[in-house]
Design a protein around this motif. Structure first.
Motif, PDB file in Angstrom:
ATOM      1  N   GLU A 126      -5.431  16.442  12.419  1.00 54.85           N
ATOM      2  CA  GLU A 126      -5.985  15.664  11.312  1.00 54.85           C
ATOM      3  C   GLU A 126      -4.982  14.649  10.763  1.00 54.85           C
ATOM      4  OE1 GLU A 126      -9.062  15.449   9.661  1.00 54.85           O
ATOM      5  OE2 GLU A 126      -9.642  16.343  11.561  1.00 54.85           O
ATOM      6  N   THR A 127      -3.690  15.017  10.742  1.00 57.42           N
ATOM      7  CA  THR A 127      -2.698  14.090  10.196  1.00 57.42           C
ATOM      8  C   THR A 127      -2.654  12.804  11.010  1.00 57.42           C
ATOM      9  OG1 THR A 127      -1.350  15.926   9.372  1.00 57.42           O
ATOM     10  CG2 THR A 127      -0.259  13.796   9.617  1.00 57.42           C
ATOM     11  N   GLU A 128      -2.641  12.936  12.349  1.00 55.34           N
ATOM     12  CA  GLU A 128      -2.619  11.749  13.198  1.00 55.34           C
ATOM     13  C   GLU A 128      -3.855  10.894  12.962  1.00 55.34           C
ATOM     14  OE1 GLU A 128      -1.952  14.861  14.107  1.00 55.34           O
ATOM     15  OE2 GLU A 128      -0.826  14.949  15.993  1.00 55.34           O
ATOM     16  N   LYS A 129      -5.014  11.556  12.838  1.00 57.50           N
ATOM     17  CA  LYS A 129      -6.255  10.810  12.612  1.00 57.50           C
ATOM     18  C   LYS A 129      -6.224  10.102  11.268  1.00 57.50           C
ATOM     19  CE  LYS A 129     -10.490  12.521  11.686  1.00 57.50           C
ATOM     20  NZ  LYS A 129     -11.694  13.358  11.854  1.00 57.50           N
ATOM     21  N   TYR A 146       0.850  -1.192   0.000  1.00 59.52           N
ATOM     22  CA  TYR A 146       0.000   0.000   0.000  1.00 59.52           C
ATOM     23  C   TYR A 146       0.886   1.242   0.000  1.00 59.52           C
ATOM     24  CZ  TYR A 146      -4.249  -2.666   0.671  1.00 59.52           C
ATOM     25  OH  TYR A 146      -5.303  -3.516   0.480  1.00 59.52           O
ATOM     26  N   ARG A 147       0.606   2.115  -0.955  1.00 55.97           N
ATOM     27  CA  ARG A 147       1.385   3.345  -1.115  1.00 55.97           C
ATOM     28  C   ARG A 147       0.663   4.497  -0.444  1.00 55.97           C
ATOM     29  NH1 ARG A 147       1.171   7.636  -4.651  1.00 55.97           N
ATOM     30  NH2 ARG A 147       3.168   8.653  -5.121  1.00 55.97           N
ATOM     31  N   ILE A 148       1.383   5.220   0.403  1.00 59.68           N
ATOM     32  CA  ILE A 148       0.842   6.392   1.090  1.00 59.68           C
ATOM     33  C   ILE A 148       1.680   7.587   0.686  1.00 59.68           C
ATOM     34  CG2 ILE A 148       0.250   7.423   3.312  1.00 59.68           C
ATOM     35  CD1 ILE A 148       1.159   3.787   3.330  1.00 59.68           C
ATOM     36  N   ASP A 149       1.055   8.555   0.049  1.00 60.43           N
ATOM     37  CA  ASP A 149       1.742   9.787  -0.340  1.00 60.43           C
ATOM     38  C   ASP A 149       1.616  10.769   0.823  1.00 60.43           C
ATOM     39  OD1 ASP A 149       2.661  12.169  -1.384  1.00 60.43           O
ATOM     40  OD2 ASP A 149       1.752  11.880  -3.344  1.00 60.43           O
ATOM     41  N   LEU A 150       2.707  10.944   1.580  1.00 57.19           N
ATOM     42  CA  LEU A 150       2.636  11.788   2.773  1.00 57.19           C
ATOM     43  C   LEU A 150       2.329  13.244   2.442  1.00 57.19           C
ATOM     44  CD1 LEU A 150       5.491  10.358   5.029  1.00 57.19           C
ATOM     45  CD2 LEU A 150       3.049  10.403   5.512  1.00 57.19           C
ATOM     46  N   SER A 151       2.671  13.671   1.238  1.00 58.86           N
ATOM     47  CA  SER A 151       2.361  15.053   0.868  1.00 58.86           C
ATOM     48  C   SER A 151       0.860  15.278   0.760  1.00 58.86           C
ATOM     49  CB  SER A 151       3.047  15.411  -0.461  1.00 58.86           C
ATOM     50  OG  SER A 151       2.499  14.648  -1.533  1.00 58.86           O
ATOM     51  N   ARG A 152       0.085  14.181   0.561  1.00 62.49           N
ATOM     52  CA  ARG A 152      -1.379  14.290   0.481  1.00 62.49           C
ATOM     53  C   ARG A 152      -2.036  14.034   1.830  1.00 62.49           C
ATOM     54  NH1 ARG A 152      -2.627  10.169  -4.298  1.00 62.49           N
ATOM     55  NH2 ARG A 152      -4.786  10.762  -3.875  1.00 62.49           N
ATOM     56  N   VAL A 153      -1.309  13.372   2.734  1.00 60.11           N
ATOM     57  CA  VAL A 153      -1.882  13.011   4.020  1.00 60.11           C
ATOM     58  C   VAL A 153      -1.718  14.122   5.044  1.00 60.11           C
ATOM     59  CG1 VAL A 153      -1.702  11.401   5.964  1.00 60.11           C
ATOM     60  CG2 VAL A 153      -1.571  10.551   3.626  1.00 60.11           C
ATOM     61  N   TYR A 166       2.814  21.461  16.914  1.00 58.51           N
ATOM     62  CA  TYR A 166       1.948  20.375  16.463  1.00 58.51           C
ATOM     63  C   TYR A 166       2.589  19.586  15.338  1.00 58.51           C
ATOM     64  CZ  TYR A 166      -1.962  21.766  19.389  1.00 58.51           C
ATOM     65  OH  TYR A 166      -2.758  22.023  20.466  1.00 58.51           O
ATOM     66  N   ALA A 167       3.392  20.243  14.495  1.00 55.66           N
ATOM     67  CA  ALA A 167       4.104  19.525  13.442  1.00 55.66           C
ATOM     68  C   ALA A 167       5.052  18.496  14.053  1.00 55.66           C
ATOM     69  CB  ALA A 167       4.869  20.497  12.552  1.00 55.66           C
ATOM     70  N   ASN A 168       5.734  18.884  15.137  1.00 59.52           N
ATOM     71  CA  ASN A 168       6.615  17.945  15.821  1.00 59.52           C
ATOM     72  C   ASN A 168       5.820  16.801  16.430  1.00 59.52           C
ATOM     73  OD1 ASN A 168       8.900  19.375  15.177  1.00 59.52           O
ATOM     74  ND2 ASN A 168       8.983  20.497  17.110  1.00 59.52           N
ATOM     75  N   GLN A 169       4.616  17.073  16.908  1.00 61.88           N
ATOM     76  CA  GLN A 169       3.761  16.019  17.448  1.00 61.88           C
ATOM     77  C   GLN A 169       3.372  15.027  16.361  1.00 61.88           C
ATOM     78  OE1 GLN A 169       0.402  17.581  19.574  1.00 61.88           O
ATOM     79  NE2 GLN A 169       1.655  18.759  20.997  1.00 61.88           N
ATOM     80  N   GLU A 170       3.090  15.536  15.156  1.00 67.95           N
ATOM     81  CA  GLU A 170       2.738  14.657  14.044  1.00 67.95           C
ATOM     82  C   GLU A 170       3.889  13.706  13.728  1.00 67.95           C
ATOM     83  OE1 GLU A 170       1.895  17.434  11.003  1.00 67.95           O
ATOM     84  OE2 GLU A 170      -0.196  17.746  11.589  1.00 67.95           O
ATOM     85  N   VAL A 171       5.114  14.244  13.702  1.00 66.36           N
ATOM     86  CA  VAL A 171       6.289  13.428  13.421  1.00 66.36           C
ATOM     87  C   VAL A 171       6.477  12.383  14.518  1.00 66.36           C
ATOM     88  CG1 VAL A 171       8.797  13.453  13.210  1.00 66.36           C
ATOM     89  CG2 VAL A 171       7.442  15.213  12.069  1.00 66.36           C
ATOM     90  N   SER A 172       6.330  12.803  15.770  1.00 63.49           N
ATOM     91  CA  SER A 172       6.495  11.869  16.883  1.00 63.49           C
ATOM     92  C   SER A 172       5.462  10.759  16.819  1.00 63.49           C
ATOM     93  CB  SER A 172       6.383  12.615  18.219  1.00 63.49           C
ATOM     94  OG  SER A 172       7.396  13.583  18.336  1.00 63.49           O
ATOM     95  N   TYR A 173       4.227  11.129  16.453  1.00 61.83           N
ATOM     96  CA  TYR A 173       3.170  10.119  16.357  1.00 61.83           C
ATOM     97  C   TYR A 173       3.493   9.103  15.276  1.00 61.83           C
ATOM     98  CZ  TYR A 173      -1.273   7.918  15.316  1.00 61.83           C
ATOM     99  OH  TYR A 173      -2.251   6.974  15.077  1.00 61.83           O
ATOM    100  N   LEU A 174       3.905   9.575  14.096  1.00 59.67           N
ATOM    101  CA  LEU A 174       4.200   8.654  12.995  1.00 59.67           C
ATOM    102  C   LEU A 174       5.399   7.776  13.334  1.00 59.67           C
ATOM    103  CD1 LEU A 174       3.615   7.554  10.251  1.00 59.67           C
ATOM    104  CD2 LEU A 174       4.863   9.451   9.220  1.00 59.67           C
TER     105      LEU A 174
END
Length: 450
Positions: A285-288, A271-278, A326-334
Motif C-alpha cells: 500500500e505504501t508504494e501505491k 506539497y507536504r507529505i507526512d510519511l508517518s501518515r503515508v 517488505y519494509a526494505n522494499q518500500e524504502v527502495s521504492y521511495l
C-alpha cells in the motif's frame, strides 16, 4: 493546422473544442465508411481551429504533437466532452443496431457510453495496416513522451489480456485545463497523500542561523539556475536532474516554513507529505500511495516536502520476517522515485541520528536547523507582536530571549496567546506578568521543566 471562423454563439474556447471533435468524428466515420464498403478510400482533412489563445491551442503549442498524437488525445478527451460520442457514430453507420468489434472500446457497468481503448486508436489511425497498427502501439507505449509526461497512457490490463484492450486514460488536469481554462490543486487523499502549503510570510520574517540561511540560498540558486546549467551549458549528461536536501533539527525551528518560502520566491508549488501518515501496515500500500503522487508531480516543478522522514528512513534492522523484507522494499521504492524526480525534494526529520547513514549519503545538501541562539530569539520576539499591542516598559526582549529557550514556533504560540488575551480584555497592552505566564504555558505544553 488552419484557422477558421467560429460560430458567434460559442466562445473561442468552446468553438475550438467543437472543431476538434468534428475533426475526430470525421476521422472515425471515414474509416468506418471504408470498413463497411460505403467508400473505397478515405482522405483525412486537416485540423482547423479558430483561436490561438484557447487552452486547446496552447496545449498544441506547448507540446507540439503530431496529428496522430493529437488524435489520440482527442479520442481520450471525447467522452469527457460528449459521453455518447462514439455511440453516436456507430449508430449512424449501423442504424439498425449492432457492434463493431474492430472499433474496440469498453462499456462500464455504470456507464453505457463507449470508452475508447488502444484498439480504438489502432482502428481509427491504422485501419487494417499492420505496420501502422504497430506504430500506434508505439505511440501508446510507456516510453513515448505522452506517457512519460503523464498526459495520455493505456490503462493496465490483467495478465493474458491483449495489451491494447486497455482504456485510453487522459490526465484529469489536462481535461480540466482544456475545458475550464484552469486547473485546481489536487485534494489530499490516500490516492494523493499530499497537501499544498503556502505562507504570507517573507524571508525577513524567518530568523535562522547564518550558516543555515546560506545553505538555503544555495538551494534557491539551484532552482533558479539549474536549467541553464543542464541545457544551455551542456551538463545534462554529467549531472543528475533533481535535487535532494535533508532538513534536520528540533520541531518549530523553521523547516516547513523554509520549504514554503523556497516555493513562494521561485514560483513553485510546495506539497507536504507526512510519511508517518503515508506508510501503511498493509503490504504494497505504501508504494501505491506514493506512486500516484510522483506520477502527478513529474514535470510540474513541484517542491515535494516529506515530513517525519524517519517514519520510512529510520535505521534498518536485520531482516527477520516478511514484514521487514517488505519494509526494505518500500524504502527502495521511495529512494528510486526520489532519485528519478526532476525537481526539488526535501526530507525533514527532528533528529538526523534517527536516519540510516546509507540514506543520508543520497542527499546533495544536509542542513541543520538548530535551536535559535539568544540573539536570534531576541529578533524573533521583536518581530513577533503586531504594532497594535503596546509593549510594557518592564519587558526587555534581550533578557527574555536569554532566559527562555524557545524555538520560533514556540515564540509565535506565545504571541498568539497573548494577543488574544489583550484583545479579549480590550487592554491592548502586554506586560511582563502576562508574557511570562504565556511562556510558562508553552513550556508545560512542550513538556519542559519549569
Amino acid at each position: 493546422m488552419r484557422k477558421v471562423d467560429y460560430q458567434p454563439h460559442l466562445s473561442p474556447d468552446a468553438a475550438n473544442l467543437q472543431l476538434a471533435l468534428d475533426w475526430l468524428a470525421h476521422l472515425v466515420s471515414g474509416y468506418l465508411g471504408v470498413r463497411f464498403g460505403k467508400a473505397d478510400a478515405f482522405q483525412a482533412r486537416p485540423l482547423e481551429l479558430c483561436s490561438e489563445d484557447s487552452p486547446l491551442e496552447l496545449f498544441i503549442k506547448s507540446q507540439n504533437p503530431t496529428l496522430e498524437e493529437f488524435a489520440l488525445v482527442m479520442m481520450a478527451l471525447a467522452p469527457h466532452l460528449q459521453p455518447g460520442f462514439f455511440n453516436r457514430i456507430v449508430s449512424e453507420v449501423l442504424p439498425e443496431g449492432g457492434d463493431i468489434p474492430e472499433l474496440g472500446g469498453v462499456r462500464l457497468a455504470e456507464n453505457r457510453a463507449i470508452l475508447p481503448t488502444g484498439e480504438t486508436a489502432q482502428f481509427v489511425l491504422a485501419g487494417h495496416s499492420l505496420g501502422r497498427s504497430i506504430e500506434v502501439q508505439r505511440l501508446l507505449s510507456a516510453e513515448h513522451w505522452l506517457a512519460k509526461k503523464r498526459i495520455l497512457w493505456l490503462e493496465p490490463v490483467r495478465p493474458g489480456e491483449p495489451m491494447m484492450s486497455g482504456r485510453l486514460c487522459l490526465d484529469p488536469e489536462l481535461v480540466e485545463w482544456v475545458t475550464l481554462g484552469t486547473v485546481g490543486r489536487p485534494r489530499f487523499s490516500m490516492e494523493f497523500p499530499a497537501e499544498a502549503i503556502e505562507t504570507e510570510m517573507v524571508w525577513e520574517d524567518l530568523v535562522l542561523h547564518p550558516n543555515t540561511l546560506r545553505q538555503i540560498h544555495e538551494i534557491e540558486n539551484w532552482i533558479k539556475h539549474n536549467e541553464t546549467l543542464l541545457n544551455e551549458w551542456g551538463m545534462k549528461r554529467k549531472l543528475k536532474q533533481g535535487y535532494r536536501a535533508l532538513f534536520h533539527g528540533p520541531s518549530g525551528t523553521g523547516k516547513t516554513l523554509t520549504a514554503t518560502l523556497l516555493g513562494k520566491y521561485t514560483g513553485r508549488d510546495v506539497y507536504r507529505i507526512d510519511l508517518s501518515r503515508v506508510v501503511s501496515k498493509y503490504i504494497g500500500e505504501t508504494e501505491k500511495n506514493l506512486s500516484a503522487l510522483f506520477d502527478k508531480a513529474e514535470y510540474k516543478e513541484w517542491i515535494l516536502f516529506f515530513d517525519e522522514a524517519d517514519a520510512l528512513f529510520g535505521k534498518r534492522t536485520d531482516v527477520r520476517d516478511s514484514h521487514d523484507r517488505y519494509a526494505n522494499q518500500e524504502v527502495s521504492y521511495l529512494l528510486q522515485r526520489l532519485e528519478g524526480y526532476h525537481g526539488l525534494v526535501i526530507l525533514a526529520t527532528n533528529k538526523r541520528s534517527n536516519l540510516d547513514e546509507a540514506f543520508v549519503r543520497r542527499f546533495q545538501s544536509i542542513i541543520q536547523f538548530p535551536m535559535p541562539r539568544a540573539e536570534e530569539r531576541c529578533r524573533i520576539w521583536r518581530q513577533a507582536f503586531p504594532q497594535q499591542i503596546e509593549i510594557s516598559e518592564d519587558i526587555d526582549w534581550k533578557e527574555i530571549a536569554a532566559r527562555y529557550e524557545l524555538p520560533g514556533a514556540g515564540i509565535m504560540n506565545v504571541m498568539h496567546h497573548c494577543a488574544l488575551e489583550v484583545l479579549a480584555d480590550q487592554s491592548r497592552r502586554l506586560d511582563l506578568t502576562r508574557l511570562e505566564a504565556a511562556i510558562m504555558r508553552e513550556y508545560i505544553k512542550e513538556g519542559k521543566v519549569v
